[in-house]
Design a protein around this motif. Structure first.
Motif, PDB file in Angstrom:
ATOM      1  N   THR A  21       0.828  -1.216   0.000  1.00 25.13           N
ATOM      2  CA  THR A  21       0.000   0.000   0.000  1.00 25.13           C
ATOM      3  C   THR A  21       0.854   1.256   0.000  1.00 25.13           C
ATOM      4  N   VAL A  22       1.881   1.275   0.853  1.00 26.52           N
ATOM      5  CA  VAL A  22       2.726   2.478   0.916  1.00 26.52           C
ATOM      6  C   VAL A  22       3.557   2.626  -0.352  1.00 26.52           C
ATOM      7  N   SER A  44       8.653  -0.185  14.189  1.00 26.87           N
ATOM      8  CA  SER A  44      10.022  -0.524  13.797  1.00 26.87           C
ATOM      9  C   SER A  44      10.024  -1.462  12.605  1.00 26.87           C
ATOM     10  N   ASP A  45       9.191  -2.489  12.657  1.00 28.25           N
ATOM     11  CA  ASP A  45       9.148  -3.444  11.550  1.00 28.25           C
ATOM     12  C   ASP A  45       8.601  -2.805  10.278  1.00 28.25           C
ATOM     13  N   LEU A  46       7.588  -1.966  10.402  1.00 29.32           N
ATOM     14  CA  LEU A  46       7.015  -1.325   9.216  1.00 29.32           C
ATOM     15  C   LEU A  46       8.008  -0.371   8.559  1.00 29.32           C
ATOM     16  N   ILE A  47       8.744   0.370   9.381  1.00 30.89           N
ATOM     17  CA  ILE A  47       9.749   1.293   8.839  1.00 30.89           C
ATOM     18  C   ILE A  47      10.854   0.506   8.139  1.00 30.89           C
ATOM     19  N   GLN A  48      11.270  -0.600   8.770  1.00 34.68           N
ATOM     20  CA  GLN A  48      12.332  -1.412   8.175  1.00 34.68           C
ATOM     21  C   GLN A  48      11.875  -2.077   6.872  1.00 34.68           C
ATOM     22  N   GLU A  49      10.640  -2.547   6.833  1.00 35.15           N
ATOM     23  CA  GLU A  49      10.112  -3.133   5.598  1.00 35.15           C
ATOM     24  C   GLU A  49      10.259  -2.151   4.436  1.00 35.15           C
ATOM     25  N   LYS A  50       9.877  -0.918   4.681  1.00 32.60           N
ATOM     26  CA  LYS A  50       9.938   0.103   3.637  1.00 32.60           C
ATOM     27  C   LYS A  50      11.380   0.397   3.232  1.00 32.60           C
ATOM     28  N   LEU A  51      12.277   0.523   4.215  1.00 33.93           N
ATOM     29  CA  LEU A  51      13.678   0.841   3.931  1.00 33.93           C
ATOM     30  C   LEU A  51      14.361  -0.283   3.161  1.00 33.93           C
ATOM     31  N   LEU A  72      -2.371   5.689   5.480  1.00 34.62           N
ATOM     32  CA  LEU A  72      -1.109   6.391   5.690  1.00 34.62           C
ATOM     33  C   LEU A  72      -1.175   7.215   6.968  1.00 34.62           C
ATOM     34  N   SER A  73      -0.225   7.010   7.828  1.00 37.92           N
ATOM     35  CA  SER A  73      -0.220   7.725   9.108  1.00 37.92           C
ATOM     36  C   SER A  73       0.129   9.198   8.912  1.00 37.92           C
ATOM     37  N   GLU A  74      -0.615  10.041   9.604  1.00 40.21           N
ATOM     38  CA  GLU A  74      -0.321  11.475   9.643  1.00 40.21           C
ATOM     39  C   GLU A  74       0.080  11.902  11.054  1.00 40.21           C
ATOM     40  N   VAL A 132       2.152   3.039   6.358  1.00 41.94           N
ATOM     41  CA  VAL A 132       0.761   2.604   6.359  1.00 41.94           C
ATOM     42  C   VAL A 132       0.536   1.771   7.607  1.00 41.94           C
ATOM     43  N   PHE A 133      -0.458   2.131   8.382  1.00 44.54           N
ATOM     44  CA  PHE A 133      -0.668   1.568   9.710  1.00 44.54           C
ATOM     45  C   PHE A 133      -2.160   1.296   9.882  1.00 44.54           C
TER      46      PHE A 133
END
Length: 509
Positions: free
Chosen positions: A279-280, A462-469, A417-419, A429-430
């Motif tokens: 999604t992101v 942490s996991d969501l940020i790492q997935e994207k990176l 998407l988080s704001e 995306v959360f």
């Protein structure tokens, strides 16, 4: 406005001023309209054409008209004369006062309408205009069906989704739809058989069903795009490779959706494989319509309700307001603190709207902390597919809420998407609690007593940020968040549930 000149057309282009509460109210147009009607009725060569606009578009419309004709006019109404018989541009007469003077000077006619009557007629004009717009929209719907595209259409979820979409329950019985099944060339024969089965339904809302295997034609004029789990023949051994493998397809879809789809397209990402990440990524590569891309979380919510219902010996539909936080297909937090049970058979009975807190009905807290966690964790592990029925129902229900609103008072989980709501970092995306209304969703930031501990929030984000990176190549290795606590549930939280989606580096794709 000389009498006796044939084929002379007088045009009253009249709008409403913007007022409080968004209601249109232009008594001067009402008075001008009745005076013009009187002149047209009594003068054989006097003809008028009237156009009305909603108050919210009046200023922009007037600005465009004045710029096009090099006029200067700011008030409502605006009246001009179109010299159709001479091939020239329109001649601006002015507003209400100028038209009144014109009528009195040339025809010795004026208006004695009271202010009260002017206001009444103005409101009638607004009501008539709104009704006319609704009728026109209804006709457009009949002529131009809603274009629904389903990606990875050979997936089991698509087979179960089609009968729901064509039942009329999702978009409404008065909205015709055209479905396009999009997949690779290898799936073409299967898609052809699926088209025939769909046609056999003889659904009154289905205008047509077709297939598309040409990438360049994907999402042409799409109003709705359903993104299902994509299948791949390539063997993927590591989590990092699996994450990176999502980028090319999302980049392609994002580009094609922006290029080919309707400007108001709604994109819904379902399935069970890196839903938040896909999604992101779609948002990243389709920035123009990023606000209309969401991830389905109702599948996890449904699984949680089913487990709880078996424990309580009740129906899953009687359990409401289960909140799914975080990564839909990974580390998520199943929050039962707002969950309520309706129609529960016990010593306490009440009307249909009577409910009881779920945590007051399950006295074995260890069952929630251990067995419930373990069962849900197994069902929601990354890479594990939803059954086709559950995936289809979750997507269809989310679409139905998006178009028609969610049940009043109910909490719905949705990946958006988080704001910065609830302290969630921006840009990921959360899944969080929302309600659907008026064709969009509203995050329920006013819910009380739903604070999430820093440890749980850090673990999910942490996991969501790492997935994207990792997916974008900004990080080489994915390192799952390591909690300093051994317990699945922190002592300060009352019966929340954590589901850990990452058990190792090997992931089935």
């Amino acid at each position: 406005m000389t009498r006796g000149i044939g084929d002379t057309t007088e045009l009253i282009r009249a709008m409403f001023d913007r007022v409080s509460q968004g209601r249109a109210d232009c008594p001067y147009y009402a008075k001008t309209e009745l005076l013009a009607d009187y002149l047209q009725k009594n003068l054989p060569d006097f003809r008028i054409h009237k156009i009305t606009q909603r108050p919210e578009v009046w200023e922009d419309w007037l600005k465009d008209v004045c710029e096009k004709n090099k006029w200067s006019h700011k008030n409502s109404p605006i009246i001009w004369r179109e010299l159709l018989d001479r091939g020239g541009k329109g001649l601006l007469l002015g507003g209400y006062n100028e038209f009144l003077e014109h009528a009195q000077l040339y025809y010795d006619v004026t208006s004695s309408m009271t202010t009260e009557l002017m206001m009444v007629i103005a409101q009638e004009n607004l009501g008539a205009h709104i009704q006319k717009e609704q009728e026109e929209e209804g006709l457009k719907t009949c002529i131009n069906p809603l274009q629904v595209w389903i990606t990875s259409a050979s997936a089991p979820a698509c087979y179960n989704l089609i009968p729901i979409l064509t039942s009329g329950e999702v978009f409404g019985m008065h909205t015709e739809i055209s479905i396009t099944l999009f997949d690779n060339k290898q799936a073409e024969e299967y898609l052809k058989s699926l088209v025939m089965e769909t046609q056999d339904l003889a659904s009154p809302v289905l205008r047509s069903v077709s297939i598309c295997t040409k990438v360049e034609e994907a999402f042409c004029q799409a109003h709705v795009v359903v993104v299902l789990d994509d299948s791949t023949d390539k063997e993927v051994f590591t989590l990092e490779d699996c994450l990176r493998s999502r980028v090319p397809l999302c980049r392609l879809y994002g580009y094609l959706i922006e290029k080919n789809a309707h400007e108001s397209v709604r994109v819904i990402v379902g399935g069970k494989t890196f839903v938040n990440l896909k999604t992101v990524l779609l948002m990243r590569y389709a920035p123009r319509i990023a606000h209309n891309i969401i991830a389905v979380a109702l599948g996890v919510e449904g699984e949680a309700k089913a487990i709880l219902a078996r424990k309580l010996k009740t129906a899953p539909s009687y359990i409401k307001d289960v909140i799914i936080w975080g990564n839909i297909s990974g580390n998520n937090y199943v929050d039962l603190r707002k969950t309520r049970v309706y129609r529960y058979e016990s010593a306490i009975w009440g009307p249909l709207h009577y409910s009881r807190p779920l945590l007051n009905l399950i006295f074995d807290s260890q069952w929630i902390k251990r067995e419930f966690v373990a069962t849900l964790k197994n069902l929601t592990a990354t890479g594990r597919q939803f059954g086709g029925i559950l995936a289809a129902h979750s997507i269809a229900t989310t679409l139905k809420y998006w178009y028609h609103g969610s049940p009043p008072g109910e909490i719905v989980s949705l990946g958006i998407l988080s704001e910065g709501q609830f302290g969630i970092p921006k840009g990921i995306v959360f899944s969080m609690p929302v309600k659907f209304e008026n064709g969009t969703w509203v995050v329920l930031t006013d819910l009380k007593d739903i604070e999430i501990s820093e440890q749980i929030m850090t673990r999910m984000t942490s996991d969501l940020i790492q997935e994207k990176l990792v997916a974008l190549g900004d990080k080489i290795h994915f390192q799952p968040y390591q909690s300093e606590h051994k317990d699945l549930v922190p002592h300060e939280e009352k019966n929340p549930v954590m589901s850990d989606g990452f058990e190792g580096k090997t992931v089935e794709s």
